[in-house]
Enzyme design. Structure first.
Site, PDB file in Angstrom:
ATOM      1  N   HIS A 115     -21.536 -21.785   1.061  1.00 22.82           N
ATOM      2  CA  HIS A 115     -21.654 -20.584   0.229  1.00 22.82           C
ATOM      3  C   HIS A 115     -21.842 -20.966  -1.237  1.00 22.82           C
ATOM      4  CE1 HIS A 115     -19.945 -18.691   3.805  1.00 22.82           C
ATOM      5  NE2 HIS A 115     -20.380 -17.534   3.335  1.00 22.82           N
TER       6      HIS A 115
ATOM      7  N   GLN B  14     -28.055 -13.112   1.817  1.00 26.84           N
ATOM      8  CA  GLN B  14     -26.675 -12.807   1.415  1.00 26.84           C
ATOM      9  C   GLN B  14     -26.120 -13.948   0.549  1.00 26.84           C
ATOM     10  OE1 GLN B  14     -23.584 -11.639   4.464  1.00 26.84           O
ATOM     11  NE2 GLN B  14     -24.093  -9.695   3.459  1.00 26.84           N
ATOM     12  N   PHE B  15     -26.436 -15.143   0.942  1.00 30.11           N
ATOM     13  CA  PHE B  15     -26.185 -16.338   0.127  1.00 30.11           C
ATOM     14  C   PHE B  15     -27.431 -17.222   0.265  1.00 30.11           C
ATOM     15  CE2 PHE B  15     -21.992 -14.727   0.753  1.00 30.11           C
ATOM     16  CZ  PHE B  15     -21.245 -15.134  -0.341  1.00 30.11           C
ATOM     17  N   ALA B  16     -27.793 -17.912  -0.817  1.00 28.38           N
ATOM     18  CA  ALA B  16     -28.984 -18.767  -0.779  1.00 28.38           C
ATOM     19  C   ALA B  16     -28.903 -19.773   0.374  1.00 28.38           C
ATOM     20  CB  ALA B  16     -29.146 -19.498  -2.105  1.00 28.38           C
ATOM     21  N   ASP B  17     -27.674 -20.173   0.712  1.00 27.96           N
ATOM     22  CA  ASP B  17     -27.458 -21.149   1.795  1.00 27.96           C
ATOM     23  C   ASP B  17     -28.125 -20.701   3.106  1.00 27.96           C
ATOM     24  OD1 ASP B  17     -24.647 -22.689   0.635  1.00 27.96           O
ATOM     25  OD2 ASP B  17     -25.147 -20.697  -0.093  1.00 27.96           O
ATOM     26  N   PHE B  18     -28.164 -19.369   3.330  1.00 20.68           N
ATOM     27  CA  PHE B  18     -28.651 -18.879   4.619  1.00 20.68           C
ATOM     28  C   PHE B  18     -30.177 -18.880   4.711  1.00 20.68           C
ATOM     29  CE2 PHE B  18     -24.422 -16.644   4.239  1.00 20.68           C
ATOM     30  CZ  PHE B  18     -23.756 -17.668   4.908  1.00 20.68           C
TER      31      PHE B  18
ATOM     32  N   GLU C 143     -32.309 -13.738   9.525  1.00 20.02           N
ATOM     33  CA  GLU C 143     -33.095 -14.045   8.325  1.00 20.02           C
ATOM     34  C   GLU C 143     -34.558 -14.330   8.640  1.00 20.02           C
ATOM     35  OE1 GLU C 143     -30.094 -15.031   9.007  1.00 20.02           O
ATOM     36  OE2 GLU C 143     -28.852 -14.503   7.283  1.00 20.02           O
TER      37      GLU C 143
ATOM     38  N   LEU D  20     -28.552  -9.310  11.623  1.00 18.88           N
ATOM     39  CA  LEU D  20     -28.314 -10.668  11.109  1.00 18.88           C
ATOM     40  C   LEU D  20     -29.415 -11.602  11.618  1.00 18.88           C
ATOM     41  CD1 LEU D  20     -24.505 -11.195  11.285  1.00 18.88           C
ATOM     42  CD2 LEU D  20     -26.014 -12.605   9.911  1.00 18.88           C
TER      43      LEU D  20
END
Ligand SMILES: Cc1ncc(C[n+]2csc(CCOP(=O)(O)OP(=O)(O)O)c2C)c(N)n1
Length: 653
Positions: free
Chosen positions: A459, A414-418, A392, A390
């Site tokens: 998310h 995993q989600f654009a937010d991250f 990015e 984990l």
């Protein structure tokens, strides 16, 4: 260098005086074709790779014939032939690039290591932890060197960390480490040589803490007041060059007169090189060249390319005319879901490019959070379909490292937010590297984005505007299955960093015709969805479906729709055509209104197509709040909720 600096003949300078043994010893212990990621005190890396001094002098003056065409300062540049990766100012990101290079060596089964340097201060960055942990988990042959010189800028190590030695941290990562005298060049050389053999044989990383001292200020302007003077006295007796000379004399390898001859010879060489260095011509500013170098021009090895479906399309920005939507020779299947089109594009790309590596959280056996890579491990193996820890930031960095060694990579956020926690690597490394020193970042980042799924503020965000504002990136955002597949293939074929936004709410709710074959949708070309006379809606992503639904529900209004498909670079010609068709423009996006892409396009239209307008441009974006969780609140947030009102306002003008 200190003299030149005082004379104002070179720009900002970070001295490595007192720390020379580390850069030189470590570089000489490696093969010439093994990548090194140096930092601001590592002049010895550059000189030990035999970079011509005159070109280095040109670099430091900001001359056009330096290593970065005058675009970067002091040590912020790299050189592909010398296998040196240029740092960005931010401390930390170099470390994970070394992971990517080492991964490439590992995949190619080459007997090589990558080597990266950091100061003691830099070890407090999250990037340090992410890079070391990833190297350990993936068994990568990386040598991590810490140059512990006792201070950050002015911050002593007592205010930087609590462990006895920074090397102790290695245990926590499950990696070997050693503390050495960084002022003894033979100790550095021998240790790194031995560690290099270990890393290659064992296929493991290694952490080396070199104890040393900085004999100058952080940079000359910062002075040294914050360092107790007895430390200078103590460490001056340990000067790496003086001590090495004494040792050479003791061992009768060299005599004092030979040393002074060498010094004289070196001084003359420096003077000669300096003379050439200062002969460089003044910078000739060429805006076209500046813009051109932001991206690597793709070599045209394209599969079948489908261009804009805009029949009346104007010449493209490069001047050539779009071929329009020619009758497709492809075999289309109807009813393919958006998500399956993405999967197919990725799968065919993996078959097409044996050098394409996929990385992301849970993407291997589990198949990814949205199951897009389900079954990929079985077909392509775990080396190419990689679960990541984990982290990015480290993975974006590793993508860049792979690129240095000729690999393509796709990272799944995993989600654009991250993307926020990989932001620095995307914005400052991927985006700027080609402009800064000519290296491309052959990386695609997939960004599952958007709301309508009741997933709350972290998310469901629409964050494409952050990236559209960054020269050097390309941003694509398909709305149909056909485009989803073709744009993903195009993004992977493009040698530049591309952010590929895929709207989660479209995954399983939208289906359509998709050719079976491997094909591209050209990046930078919008799609004319439907013609109309009353109003043109310019939109992308989920907005395209909102516009189509609205048009179907309101046959009394003749609605023209343009799907942008690529947000960077924008298809200004298609936008101009849309203005020409109706003279009334509605800019629609799910992203929040303020600072959204609509504002940018509106400004461009006003500047360039003012005479074609029959009414003020209207923007319809989501509420300027974080995106809420509760489905009713989310509906209210969405631009779609205000679409009717916006269209009425525009038509009533
Ligand atoms: C992310 C980031 N924060 C702050 C800075 C400003 N800065 C530049 S060098 C430096 C000190 C670095 O100390 P250290 O890592 O020990 O390396 P040294 O300069 O001592 O070799 C700081 C704070 C930076 N470049 N990057």
């Amino acid at each position: 260098m200190l003299v030149l600096l005082r004379q104002g003949r070179i720009s900002k300078w970070f001295s490595g005086i007192g720390q020379e043994a580390i850069s030189v010893g470590a570089t000489l212990a490696l093969g010439q074709d093994e990548w090194i990621m140096p930092l601001h005190r590592n002049l010895g890396v550059f000189t030990s790779r035999d970079m011509p001094l005159n070109k280095l002098f040109k670099q430091w003056q900001g001359a056009q014939d330096g290593y970065s065409k005058g675009r970067e300062r002091s040590f912020h540049f790299g050189s592909m032939p010398h296998h040196i990766c240029g740092m960005i100012s931010h401390l930390g990101p170099q470390l994970a690039i070394a992971d990517g290079v080492a991964l490439a060596y590992k995949l190619k089964k080459e007997n090589k290591v990558s080597l990266t340097l950091t100061g003691d201060g830099g070890t407090s960055e999250g990037d340090f932890h992410e890079a070391l942990n990833t190297a350990a988990v993936w068994d990568l042959p990386v040598i991590f060197i810490i140059e512990n010189n006792g201070y950050g800028l002015s911050t002593p190590v007592s205010e930087q960390y609590r462990c006895a030695q920074l090397a102790d941290r290695a245990k926590g990562y499950g990696m070997e480490s050693v503390v050495i005298d960084g002022n003894n060049i033979l100790a550095v050389y021998d240790t790194i040589k031995g560690i290099r053999d270990y890393c290659i044989k064992e296929q493991k990383p290694y952490l080396v803490e070199c104890m040393t001292f900085r004999m100058r200020g952080h940079e000359e302007a910062s002075g040294t007041k914050y360092v107790p003077s007895q430390l200078f006295e103590e460490w001056s007796t340990k000067d790496p060059i003086k001590n090495y000379e004494e040792w050479l004399i003791e061992e009768t390898v060299l005599s004092e007169s030979q040393i002074s001859d060498l010094r004289l010879e070196m001084k003359q060489k420096i003077e000669e090189e300096l003379k050439i260095g200062f002969e460089s011509k003044p910078v000739v500013v060429d805006t076209e060249d500046e813009l051109k170098d932001v991206y690597l021009t793709p070599i045209n090895t394209k599969p079948l390319v489908i261009q804009g479906a805009n029949k009346n399309s104007q010449p493209s920005q490069s001047g050539e005319r779009s071929a329009g939507f020619s009758p497709s020779p492809l075999v289309e299947r109807a009813g393919v879901r958006f998500i399956d089109a993405i999967k197919e594009g990725l799968q065919q790309s993996m078959r097409q490019h044996s050098n394409l590596i996929l990385m992301g959280q849970d993407i291997a056996e589990y198949g990814g959070a949205f199951k897009i890579t389900e079954g990929f491990v079985q077909e392509f193996g775990k080396e190419r379909v990689r679960n990541t820890p984990l982290c990015e930031s480290a993975i974006v960095g590793a993508c860049l490292g792979l690129s240095l060694e000729g690999y393509k990579s796709m990272m799944e956020m995993q989600f654009a937010d991250f993307a926020t926690v990989g932001f620095n690597q995307i914005i400052n490394n991927l985006a700027k590297i080609h402009y800064r020193w000519g290296q491309n970042a052959d990386v695609v980042i997939r960004m599952p984005t958007g709301g309508g799924v009741g997933a709350g503020p972290f998310h469901s965000q629409s964050n494409e505007a952050w990236f559209v504002h960054t020269p050097g990136l390309k941003v694509v955002y398909p709305s149909t299955p056909m485009d989803a597949k073709g744009l993903l293939i195009a993004a992977i074929n493009d040698p530049n960093p591309v952010l590929y936004f895929e709207h989660k709410a479209l995954y399983r709710s939208v289906n359509g015709a998709v050719p079976k074959e491997y094909y591209e949708i050209e990046i930078g070309k919008a799609r004319h969805v439907q013609s109309g006379d009353d109003v043109s809606i310019i939109t992308y992503g989920a907005g395209v479906h909102w516009a189509e639904d609205y048009a179907a529900e309101h046959p009394e209004i003749s609605i023209d729709i343009l799907d942008l498909r690529t947000l960077l670079p924008l298809d200004y010609y298609a936008i101009r055509d849309a203005v020409k068709r109706t003279g009334r423009i509605l800019l629609l996006h799910e992203d929040t209104l303020t600072g959204g892409l609509g504002g940018e396009i509106a400004a461009w239209i006003v500047e360039n197509c003012f005479e074609m307008l029959d009414a003020p441009i209207v923007r319809c974006g989501s509420l300027d709040t974080p995106i809420p969780f509760n489905i009713e609140l989310e509906k209210n947030f969405m631009a779609r909720n205000r679409l009717d009102e916006a269209i009425r306002k525009l038509l009533s003008y």
